[in-house]
Design a protein around this motif. Structure first.
Motif, PDB file in Angstrom:
ATOM      1  N   LEU A 188     -12.920  66.218  25.949  1.00 21.36           N
ATOM      2  CA  LEU A 188     -14.255  65.377  26.126  1.00 21.36           C
ATOM      3  C   LEU A 188     -14.873  64.634  25.958  1.00 21.36           C
ATOM      4  CD1 LEU A 188     -14.697  67.254  21.552  1.00 21.36           C
ATOM      5  CD2 LEU A 188     -15.374  68.333  23.919  1.00 21.36           C
ATOM      6  N   GLU A 189     -16.171  64.524  26.263  1.00 17.25           N
ATOM      7  CA  GLU A 189     -16.849  63.501  27.117  1.00 17.25           C
ATOM      8  C   GLU A 189     -17.565  63.080  25.823  1.00 17.25           C
ATOM      9  OE1 GLU A 189     -18.591  64.400  31.054  1.00 17.25           O
ATOM     10  OE2 GLU A 189     -15.618  64.265  31.927  1.00 17.25           O
ATOM     11  N   GLU A 190     -18.649  64.530  25.487  1.00 16.95           N
ATOM     12  CA  GLU A 190     -19.562  64.274  24.497  1.00 16.95           C
ATOM     13  C   GLU A 190     -19.322  64.987  23.348  1.00 16.95           C
ATOM     14  OE1 GLU A 190     -23.821  64.738  25.723  1.00 16.95           O
ATOM     15  OE2 GLU A 190     -22.769  65.011  27.726  1.00 16.95           O
ATOM     16  N   ARG A 195     -15.962  70.138  27.747  1.00 13.41           N
ATOM     17  CA  ARG A 195     -16.768  68.386  27.650  1.00 13.41           C
ATOM     18  C   ARG A 195     -17.290  68.257  26.623  1.00 13.41           C
ATOM     19  NH1 ARG A 195     -12.190  69.228  29.932  1.00 13.41           N
ATOM     20  NH2 ARG A 195     -12.121  68.692  32.109  1.00 13.41           N
ATOM     21  N   ALA A 196     -17.545  69.049  26.195  1.00 21.46           N
ATOM     22  CA  ALA A 196     -19.010  68.340  25.098  1.00 21.46           C
ATOM     23  C   ALA A 196     -19.379  69.742  24.087  1.00 21.46           C
ATOM     24  CB  ALA A 196     -20.172  68.224  25.849  1.00 21.46           C
ATOM     25  N   ALA A 209     -19.270  73.140  27.862  1.00 20.60           N
ATOM     26  CA  ALA A 209     -20.572  72.764  26.672  1.00 20.60           C
ATOM     27  C   ALA A 209     -20.012  74.223  25.548  1.00 20.60           C
ATOM     28  CB  ALA A 209     -21.781  72.229  26.961  1.00 20.60           C
ATOM     29  N   LEU A 210     -20.017  73.941  24.401  1.00 21.89           N
ATOM     30  CA  LEU A 210     -20.386  74.470  23.034  1.00 21.89           C
ATOM     31  C   LEU A 210     -21.229  73.343  22.273  1.00 21.89           C
ATOM     32  CD1 LEU A 210     -16.618  75.456  22.537  1.00 21.89           C
ATOM     33  CD2 LEU A 210     -19.253  77.344  23.065  1.00 21.89           C
ATOM     34  N   ILE A 211     -22.302  74.336  21.800  1.00 23.14           N
ATOM     35  CA  ILE A 211     -22.714  74.228  20.443  1.00 23.14           C
ATOM     36  C   ILE A 211     -22.349  74.754  18.903  1.00 23.14           C
ATOM     37  CG2 ILE A 211     -25.563  73.755  19.460  1.00 23.14           C
ATOM     38  CD1 ILE A 211     -26.185  73.462  22.492  1.00 23.14           C
ATOM     39  N   VAL A 212     -22.723  74.599  18.584  1.00 19.35           N
ATOM     40  CA  VAL A 212     -22.113  74.503  17.403  1.00 19.35           C
ATOM     41  C   VAL A 212     -23.522  75.057  16.182  1.00 19.35           C
ATOM     42  CG1 VAL A 212     -20.534  75.102  14.623  1.00 19.35           C
ATOM     43  CG2 VAL A 212     -19.195  74.795  16.761  1.00 19.35           C
TER      44      VAL A 212
END
Length: 319
Positions: free
Chosen positions: A131-133, A99-100, A67-70
């Motif tokens: 990707l799922e999310e 996946r996210a 999972a990555l958050i920009v």
């Protein structure tokens, strides 16, 4: 209400900030144990977001990242996320387990939601077919070209004003695995120029056979949305219907209750509303005995009345 907190959990993983340029990268968590937030400074940044991402790719085993958050990118109030998208797509082969992905996790001190400059984000879905999310915050300049994506289960678009072309792009997308859809429609003052008719492809459910949670919220046209849902085919397969954070009045609530039955729902979320006590009670009496959890918290919904009798009502998140 404004956005005051960053994501603390994403894809079921605790969010973790990748260290800045002047900090050590020793003792980092396991690559697959957290949702990594990579951020720059909006104001007077000494490191642009692509450079921070490059450091991340060098310090972390990206093949295990889930999972990555920009977070913020430099001058997000004036510069769109195109360099972010380009950097992510250039490195896509290095993230086989991703996946996210969330783009634009900024709070008000960094950039108000309606000042975040976005871009067409659909290439990210095309570039990451597993990707799922996927989530994005900010509607200014936001684009979403219709896509076909077989794995996506959750799509979240948070804005103070969602452009109609984005609503239509999502509605024209083939998303057979999508279970969770959350759209903050917003107000015309901040670019939310969609109409209830633009939602028809979503409300038909034809391209969303697995949808179970539908949120069409933070909307100035909440009454029209509620009226459209009263006969929308997608409703019969939902478990959660969320019309919260918007300008929902008695007119919309009565139209919704006068349509198809809602007693199959697990949850109806109407928090931040403008209903009379009588209609609140009607909602409860209709749905609570059937086991539906109903959220009728008014939160901070307030009305302003001018001397000429004009009444002003507000969505929860605007600027």
């Amino acid at each position: 209400m404004t956005i005051g907190d960053h994501l603390d959990v994403f894809h079921g993983l605790p969010a973790h900030d990748f260290p800045g340029a002047d900090a050590t990268t020793a003792d980092l968590p396991e690559p697959d144990s957290v949702a990594w937030r990579i951020t720059s400074d909006v104001y007077d940044s000494e490191e642009e977001w692509p450079a921070a991402f490059s450091r991340f790719c060098a310090a972390v085993d990206t093949t295990r990242v889930r999972a990555l958050i920009v977070g913020a990118w430099d001058e997000a109030y004036d510069s769109d996320c195109s360099p972010v998208i380009e950097a992510l797509l250039a490195a896509r082969d290095r993230f086989p387990a991703l996946r996210a992905l969330f783009v634009g996790d900024m709070v008000m001190e960094e950039c108000e939601i309606s000042w975040i400059n976005q871009s067409d984000v659909s290439p990210l879905l095309a570039g990451f077919p597993a990707l799922e999310e996927f989530g994005v915050r900010g509607g200014t300049g936001l684009g979403f070209t219709a896509v076909s994506h077989g794995a996506l289960r959750s799509l979240v678009v948070e804005t103070g004003g969602l452009p109609a072309e984005v609503v239509r792009g999502i509605g024209a997308s083939d998303l057979p695995a999508l279970e969770f859809l959350d759209l903050w429609l917003g107000t015309p003052d901040y670019g939310g120029d969609s109409e209830a008719a633009d939602l028809e492809p979503i409300l038909s459910g034809a391209r969303l056979p697995r949808l179970r949670h539908l949120a069409l919220r933070n909307s100035e046209m909440q009454d029209a949305v509620a009226a459209a849902l009263a006969s929308a085919p997608v409703v019969e397969r939902l478990e959660v219907l969320d019309l919260s954070m918007g300008v929902l009045t008695d007119e919309g609530a009565v139209a919704l209750l006068s349509g198809q039955p809602l007693t199959h729902l697990k949850t109806l979320d109407l928090h931040h509303h403008y209903l009379s006590k009588a209609v609140e009670e009607r909602v409860r009496q209709t749905l609570v005995p059937a086991g539906v959890q109903v959220d009728l918290d008014r939160d901070d919904a307030e009305e302003d009345t001018e001397d000429d009798g004009t009444v002003w009502r507000y969505v929860a998140v605007g600027e």
